[in-house]
Motif scaffolding. Structure first.
Motif, PDB file in Angstrom:
ATOM      1  N   MET A  39     -24.891 -48.637  77.077  1.00 51.90           N
ATOM      2  CA  MET A  39     -23.932 -47.604  77.453  1.00 51.90           C
ATOM      3  C   MET A  39     -23.315 -47.854  78.826  1.00 51.90           C
ATOM      4  O   MET A  39     -22.306 -47.245  79.175  1.00 51.90           O
ATOM      5  N   GLY A  40     -23.958 -48.716  79.621  1.00 55.31           N
ATOM      6  CA  GLY A  40     -23.426 -49.044  80.938  1.00 55.31           C
ATOM      7  C   GLY A  40     -24.219 -48.499  82.106  1.00 55.31           C
ATOM      8  O   GLY A  40     -23.759 -48.576  83.256  1.00 55.31           O
ATOM      9  N   VAL A  41     -25.405 -47.965  81.859  1.00 56.22           N
ATOM     10  CA  VAL A  41     -26.246 -47.501  82.957  1.00 56.22           C
ATOM     11  C   VAL A  41     -26.638 -48.686  83.832  1.00 56.22           C
ATOM     12  O   VAL A  41     -27.107 -49.720  83.334  1.00 56.22           O
ATOM     13  N   GLN A  42     -26.455 -48.551  85.138  1.00 51.83           N
ATOM     14  CA  GLN A  42     -26.789 -49.606  86.089  1.00 51.83           C
ATOM     15  C   GLN A  42     -27.986 -49.250  86.968  1.00 51.83           C
ATOM     16  O   GLN A  42     -28.656 -50.141  87.480  1.00 51.83           O
ATOM     17  N   ASN A  43     -28.229 -47.963  87.147  1.00 53.87           N
ATOM     18  CA  ASN A  43     -29.297 -47.493  88.039  1.00 53.87           C
ATOM     19  C   ASN A  43     -30.260 -46.627  87.227  1.00 53.87           C
ATOM     20  O   ASN A  43     -29.942 -45.487  86.878  1.00 53.87           O
ATOM     21  N   TYR A  44     -31.446 -47.181  86.933  1.00 49.88           N
ATOM     22  CA  TYR A  44     -32.373 -46.509  86.018  1.00 49.88           C
ATOM     23  C   TYR A  44     -33.772 -46.459  86.619  1.00 49.88           C
ATOM     24  O   TYR A  44     -34.263 -47.450  87.179  1.00 49.88           O
ATOM     25  N   VAL A  45     -34.396 -45.292  86.498  1.00 52.91           N
ATOM     26  CA  VAL A  45     -35.733 -45.070  87.044  1.00 52.91           C
ATOM     27  C   VAL A  45     -36.638 -44.509  85.955  1.00 52.91           C
ATOM     28  O   VAL A  45     -36.277 -43.518  85.291  1.00 52.91           O
ATOM     29  N   LEU A  46     -37.805 -45.114  85.770  1.00 51.44           N
ATOM     30  CA  LEU A  46     -38.859 -44.508  84.963  1.00 51.44           C
ATOM     31  C   LEU A  46     -39.737 -43.679  85.883  1.00 51.44           C
ATOM     32  O   LEU A  46     -40.156 -44.152  86.943  1.00 51.44           O
ATOM     33  N   GLN A  47     -40.021 -42.452  85.491  1.00 47.87           N
ATOM     34  CA  GLN A  47     -40.867 -41.569  86.276  1.00 47.87           C
ATOM     35  C   GLN A  47     -42.141 -41.284  85.494  1.00 47.87           C
ATOM     36  O   GLN A  47     -42.078 -40.779  84.370  1.00 47.87           O
TER      37      GLN A  47
END
Length: 238
Positions: free
Chosen positions: A188-196
């Motif tokens: 989809m184009g997500v560039q900044n991703y965090v798993l919490q």
């Protein structure tokens, strides 16, 4: 007689007067808006789910903010789900007049409301809870994944600075599902991703509190995901 909506109608469940973690790179005050229609088991703010009466008046908050000019950089509207409140846009406008940057935390529940608010937001932290087709298993609400997809696509198209994040727990999301979710977001184009990692504080679900695993998520999963995003991290104390 019909009443005119004002910023003072915002239902505020509480505030955090100073935060260094709710808006990246800025000192912020956080306003928690009352109300959320979803019932995620890992929610650490269940006291904000009901649309109850405001616990703090808007005039008190404005007075506090006027005393914080020059001391903080931003105001973050969180929840609950801040976009549930019809007065949110008016409240944002009054805060912006004081010179603060505007942050928003959203679970991507209300596409129409979010579309109206986004032009007034400088940064948004948005939650993606599962592969979109599995959303109801997390939220308890049918068709919730469709709304989450629409909101996330809107955010990515808007150009607003953002952080996309997902809270994970082994009882709720397998590693296969996490990878499926990440691949979809990357496409989809997500560039900044965090798993919490799931946070027990405030959560009322005893089973989730008892069933965390030290080997979750695995190192191999994290290594595979690292190459999928320009910025990727694991947040262990979210």
């Amino acid at each position: 007689m019909s009443s005119t909506l004002s910023a003072g109608d915002l239902k505020v469940g509480g505030i955090t007067a100073f935060s260094t973690s709710d808006y990246p790179g800025k000192f912020a005050l956080v306003i928690f808006v009352q109300g959320c229609p979803w019932r995620c088991r890992y929610c650490h703010n269940p006291h904000l789910q009901a649309r109850s009466a405001s616990k703090i008046s808007w005039s008190e908050i404005l007075l506090l903010l006027k005393h914080r000019v020059g001391l903080i950089d931003a105001v973050v509207f969180s929840g609950g789900e801040a976009s549930i409140d019809a007065a949110l846009g008016l409240a944002i406008a009054e805060v912006r007049q004081l010179g603060f940057a505007i942050g928003l935390h959203s679970a991507c529940i209300y596409p129409r409301q979010l579309q109206a608010i986004l032009p007034s937001v400088d940064w948004i932290g948005f939650d993606i809870k599962a592969p979109f087709e599995r959303y109801a298993a997390i939220t308890g609400v049918a068709d919730s994944g469709r709304h989450a997809r629409a909101c996330s696509e809107m955010i990515l198209a808007s150009g607003v600075d953002y952080e996309c994040r997902s809270t994970i727990h082994p009882s709720l999301l397998s590693e296969h599902e996490i990878m499926d979710m990440a691949q979809n977001l990357s496409q989809m184009g997500v560039q900044n991703y965090v798993l919490q990692l799931f946070r027990a504080q405030g959560c009322s679900d005893a089973e989730l509190k008892a069933n965390m695993r030290a080997d979750y998520p695995s190192r191999s999963l994290l290594q595979s995901m690292q190459s999928m995003f320009a910025r990727f991290s694991l947040r262990q104390n979210n």
